[in-house]
Design a protein around this motif. Structure first.
Motif, PDB file in Angstrom:
ATOM      1  N   ARG A 163      -2.185   6.751   4.686  1.00 14.76           N
ATOM      2  CA  ARG A 163      -2.165   7.352   3.783  1.00 14.76           C
ATOM      3  C   ARG A 163      -4.254   7.938   3.734  1.00 14.76           C
ATOM      4  O   ARG A 163      -4.085   9.009   3.464  1.00 14.76           O
ATOM      5  CB  ARG A 163      -3.965   5.666   3.059  1.00 14.76           C
ATOM      6  N   LYS A 164      -4.683   7.902   5.318  1.00 19.97           N
ATOM      7  CA  LYS A 164      -5.559   8.734   5.024  1.00 19.97           C
ATOM      8  C   LYS A 164      -4.950  10.105   5.633  1.00 19.97           C
ATOM      9  O   LYS A 164      -5.330  10.998   4.567  1.00 19.97           O
ATOM     10  CB  LYS A 164      -6.110   8.396   6.648  1.00 19.97           C
ATOM     11  N   SER A 165      -4.075  10.036   6.237  1.00 20.94           N
ATOM     12  CA  SER A 165      -3.076  11.868   6.855  1.00 20.94           C
ATOM     13  C   SER A 165      -3.209  12.144   5.509  1.00 20.94           C
ATOM     14  O   SER A 165      -2.667  13.244   4.917  1.00 20.94           O
ATOM     15  CB  SER A 165      -2.554  11.089   7.737  1.00 20.94           C
ATOM     16  N   ALA A 166      -2.324  11.419   4.817  1.00 19.89           N
ATOM     17  CA  ALA A 166      -1.483  11.796   3.414  1.00 19.89           C
ATOM     18  C   ALA A 166      -2.349  11.704   2.383  1.00 19.89           C
ATOM     19  O   ALA A 166      -2.323  13.165   1.981  1.00 19.89           O
ATOM     20  CB  ALA A 166      -1.003  10.679   2.222  1.00 19.89           C
ATOM     21  N   LYS A 167      -3.518  11.868   2.396  1.00 22.48           N
ATOM     22  CA  LYS A 167      -4.735  12.008   1.079  1.00 22.48           C
ATOM     23  C   LYS A 167      -5.039  13.672   1.566  1.00 22.48           C
ATOM     24  O   LYS A 167      -5.235  14.232   0.909  1.00 22.48           O
ATOM     25  CB  LYS A 167      -5.970  11.087   1.116  1.00 22.48           C
ATOM     26  N   SER A 168      -4.943  13.840   3.071  1.00 18.10           N
ATOM     27  CA  SER A 168      -6.029  15.193   3.743  1.00 18.10           C
ATOM     28  C   SER A 168      -4.717  15.641   4.004  1.00 18.10           C
ATOM     29  O   SER A 168      -5.567  17.203   3.630  1.00 18.10           O
ATOM     30  CB  SER A 168      -6.419  14.648   4.932  1.00 18.10           C
ATOM     31  N   ALA A 169      -3.655  15.818   4.019  1.00 16.21           N
ATOM     32  CA  ALA A 169      -2.457  15.931   3.185  1.00 16.21           C
ATOM     33  C   ALA A 169      -2.319  17.409   1.845  1.00 16.21           C
ATOM     34  O   ALA A 169      -1.388  17.544   1.189  1.00 16.21           O
ATOM     35  CB  ALA A 169      -1.369  16.182   3.670  1.00 16.21           C
ATOM     36  N   GLY A 170      -2.774  16.032   1.310  1.00 13.03           N
ATOM     37  CA  GLY A 170      -3.149  16.260  -0.721  1.00 13.03           C
ATOM     38  C   GLY A 170      -2.010  15.869  -0.798  1.00 13.03           C
ATOM     39  O   GLY A 170      -1.114  16.496  -2.321  1.00 13.03           O
ATOM     40  N   LYS A 171      -1.291  14.811  -0.336  1.00 12.51           N
ATOM     41  CA  LYS A 171       0.153  13.979  -0.768  1.00 12.51           C
ATOM     42  C   LYS A 171      -0.155  13.003  -1.642  1.00 12.51           C
ATOM     43  O   LYS A 171      -1.704  12.554  -1.746  1.00 12.51           O
ATOM     44  CB  LYS A 171       1.095  13.772   0.076  1.00 12.51           C
ATOM     45  N   ASP A 172       0.867  12.696  -2.629  1.00  9.46           N
ATOM     46  CA  ASP A 172       0.030  11.574  -3.632  1.00  9.46           C
ATOM     47  C   ASP A 172       0.141  10.602  -3.187  1.00  9.46           C
ATOM     48  O   ASP A 172       1.670  10.013  -2.431  1.00  9.46           O
ATOM     49  CB  ASP A 172       1.222  11.603  -4.745  1.00  9.46           C
ATOM     50  N   VAL A 173      -0.829   9.723  -2.963  1.00 10.53           N
ATOM     51  CA  VAL A 173      -1.041   8.040  -2.236  1.00 10.53           C
ATOM     52  C   VAL A 173      -1.220   7.319  -3.404  1.00 10.53           C
ATOM     53  O   VAL A 173      -1.361   7.006  -4.280  1.00 10.53           O
ATOM     54  CB  VAL A 173      -1.994   7.875  -1.430  1.00 10.53           C
ATOM     55  N   PRO A 174       0.738   6.003  -2.877  1.00 12.19           N
ATOM     56  CA  PRO A 174       0.970   5.459  -3.697  1.00 12.19           C
ATOM     57  C   PRO A 174      -0.283   3.384  -3.979  1.00 12.19           C
ATOM     58  O   PRO A 174      -0.922   3.916  -2.431  1.00 12.19           O
ATOM     59  CB  PRO A 174       1.997   4.984  -3.508  1.00 12.19           C
ATOM     60  N   VAL A 175      -0.009   3.115  -4.546  1.00 12.13           N
ATOM     61  CA  VAL A 175      -1.247   2.361  -4.749  1.00 12.13           C
ATOM     62  C   VAL A 175      -0.863   0.871  -4.090  1.00 12.13           C
ATOM     63  O   VAL A 175       0.308   0.583  -3.560  1.00 12.13           O
ATOM     64  CB  VAL A 175      -1.316   1.485  -5.825  1.00 12.13           C
ATOM     65  N   PRO A 176      -1.472   0.737  -3.200  1.00 13.03           N
ATOM     66  CA  PRO A 176      -1.475  -0.659  -2.319  1.00 13.03           C
ATOM     67  C   PRO A 176      -0.716  -1.647  -2.568  1.00 13.03           C
ATOM     68  O   PRO A 176      -1.262  -1.954  -4.125  1.00 13.03           O
ATOM     69  CB  PRO A 176      -2.557  -0.534  -1.064  1.00 13.03           C
ATOM     70  N   ALA A 177       0.263  -2.264  -1.573  1.00 15.47           N
ATOM     71  CA  ALA A 177       0.687  -3.505  -2.699  1.00 15.47           C
ATOM     72  C   ALA A 177      -0.350  -4.776  -1.992  1.00 15.47           C
ATOM     73  O   ALA A 177      -1.425  -4.845  -0.868  1.00 15.47           O
ATOM     74  CB  ALA A 177       1.791  -3.429  -1.794  1.00 15.47           C
ATOM     75  N   ALA A 178      -0.399  -5.991  -2.876  1.00  9.98           N
ATOM     76  CA  ALA A 178      -1.905  -6.719  -2.596  1.00  9.98           C
ATOM     77  C   ALA A 178      -0.722  -7.670  -1.486  1.00  9.98           C
ATOM     78  O   ALA A 178      -0.150  -8.566  -1.759  1.00  9.98           O
ATOM     79  CB  ALA A 178      -1.803  -7.661  -3.718  1.00  9.98           C
ATOM     80  N   THR A 179      -1.087  -7.642  -0.430  1.00  6.93           N
ATOM     81  CA  THR A 179      -1.474  -8.509   0.953  1.00  6.93           C
ATOM     82  C   THR A 179      -2.240  -9.532   1.310  1.00  6.93           C
ATOM     83  O   THR A 179      -3.358  -9.325   0.767  1.00  6.93           O
ATOM     84  CB  THR A 179      -0.826  -7.855   1.475  1.00  6.93           C
ATOM     85  N   PRO A 180      -2.358 -10.791   1.766  1.00  2.92           N
ATOM     86  CA  PRO A 180      -3.234 -11.678   2.460  1.00  2.92           C
ATOM     87  C   PRO A 180      -3.760 -11.040   3.402  1.00  2.92           C
ATOM     88  O   PRO A 180      -3.241 -10.291   4.193  1.00  2.92           O
ATOM     89  CB  PRO A 180      -2.180 -12.904   2.485  1.00  2.92           C
ATOM     90  N   PRO A 181      -5.210 -11.082   3.568  1.00  3.85           N
ATOM     91  CA  PRO A 181      -5.773 -10.490   4.819  1.00  3.85           C
ATOM     92  C   PRO A 181      -5.079 -11.410   6.070  1.00  3.85           C
ATOM     93  O   PRO A 181      -4.726 -12.342   5.787  1.00  3.85           O
ATOM     94  CB  PRO A 181      -7.233 -11.324   4.674  1.00  3.85           C
ATOM     95  N   CYS A 182      -5.330 -10.722   6.910  1.00  9.30           N
ATOM     96  CA  CYS A 182      -4.914 -11.325   8.189  1.00  9.30           C
ATOM     97  C   CYS A 182      -6.235 -12.482   9.042  1.00  9.30           C
ATOM     98  O   CYS A 182      -6.978 -12.663   8.885  1.00  9.30           O
ATOM     99  CB  CYS A 182      -5.020 -10.218   9.239  1.00  9.30           C
ATOM    100  N   ALA A 183      -5.247 -13.385   9.149  1.00  8.08           N
ATOM    101  CA  ALA A 183      -5.699 -15.318   9.299  1.00  8.08           C
ATOM    102  C   ALA A 183      -5.824 -15.109  11.493  1.00  8.08           C
ATOM    103  O   ALA A 183      -4.765 -15.523  11.865  1.00  8.08           O
ATOM    104  CB  ALA A 183      -5.447 -15.888   8.612  1.00  8.08           C
ATOM    105  N   SER A 184      -7.269 -14.778  11.465  1.00  5.68           N
ATOM    106  CA  SER A 184      -6.694 -15.131  12.669  1.00  5.68           C
ATOM    107  C   SER A 184      -6.626 -16.549  13.089  1.00  5.68           C
ATOM    108  O   SER A 184      -7.040 -17.718  12.480  1.00  5.68           O
ATOM    109  CB  SER A 184      -8.299 -14.864  13.073  1.00  5.68           C
ATOM    110  N   PRO A 185      -5.245 -17.053  14.489  1.00  3.40           N
ATOM    111  CA  PRO A 185      -5.665 -18.458  14.695  1.00  3.40           C
ATOM    112  C   PRO A 185      -7.308 -18.860  15.483  1.00  3.40           C
ATOM    113  O   PRO A 185      -6.994 -20.264  15.539  1.00  3.40           O
ATOM    114  CB  PRO A 185      -4.355 -17.802  15.391  1.00  3.40           C
TER     115      PRO A 185
END
Length: 133
Positions: free
Chosen positions: A65-87
């Motif tokens: 996402r960072k490289s796409a923004k710096s290249a001026g490309k359209d960045v899609p909206v991120p999908a809602a995912t659950p956070p990483c759960a530490s064991p």
């Protein structure tokens, strides 16, 4: 000649495969405990691996996402995912079962078997051997 070769081959196969059908002794309690410990540790290791994979995927997506923004490309909206759960840290199921805490108040049954009823009609003086006043 063919029959002799067949018989020799069949006897050889019987002698080679016979040990495969031998019966093993039943596992001892120690063997069962070791197997349970190994299974629990393997399950925990799998959870740690999935957690590390989740973190790596998040880093990869952030970098993309960072490289796409710096290249001026359209960045899609991120999908809602659950956070990483530490064991968390590994806790042996055998050790946790062996060190189970006792009740704090001691109001429940004692850990030993009862050899007499919990109460009797004897007075405290009779129990201690003192003279009743």
């Amino acid at each position: 000649m063919r029959v002799a070769t067949f018989l020799i081959t069949a006897m050889f196969a019987a002698f080679v495969t016979a040990p495969a059908f031998a019966k093993l002794p039943p596992p001892t309690e120690g063997d069962k405990a070791k197997a349970a410990e190994a299974a629990a540790k393997a399950a925990w290791s799998d959870k740690v691996g999935l957690y590390q994979l989740c973190l790596a995927q998040n880093r990869t997506v952030d970098a993309y996402r960072k490289s796409a923004k710096s290249a001026g490309k359209d960045v899609p909206v991120p999908a809602a995912t659950p956070p990483c759960a530490s064991p968390g840290e590994y806790v042996s199921p055998i050790a946790s079962a062996a060190t189970k805490p006792l009740e704090a108040s001691g109001a429940h049954s004692p850990p030993t078997m009862a050899v007499s009823p919990p109460s009797s009609k004897a007075t405290a003086a009779e129990i201690s051997g003192a003279v009743k006043k």
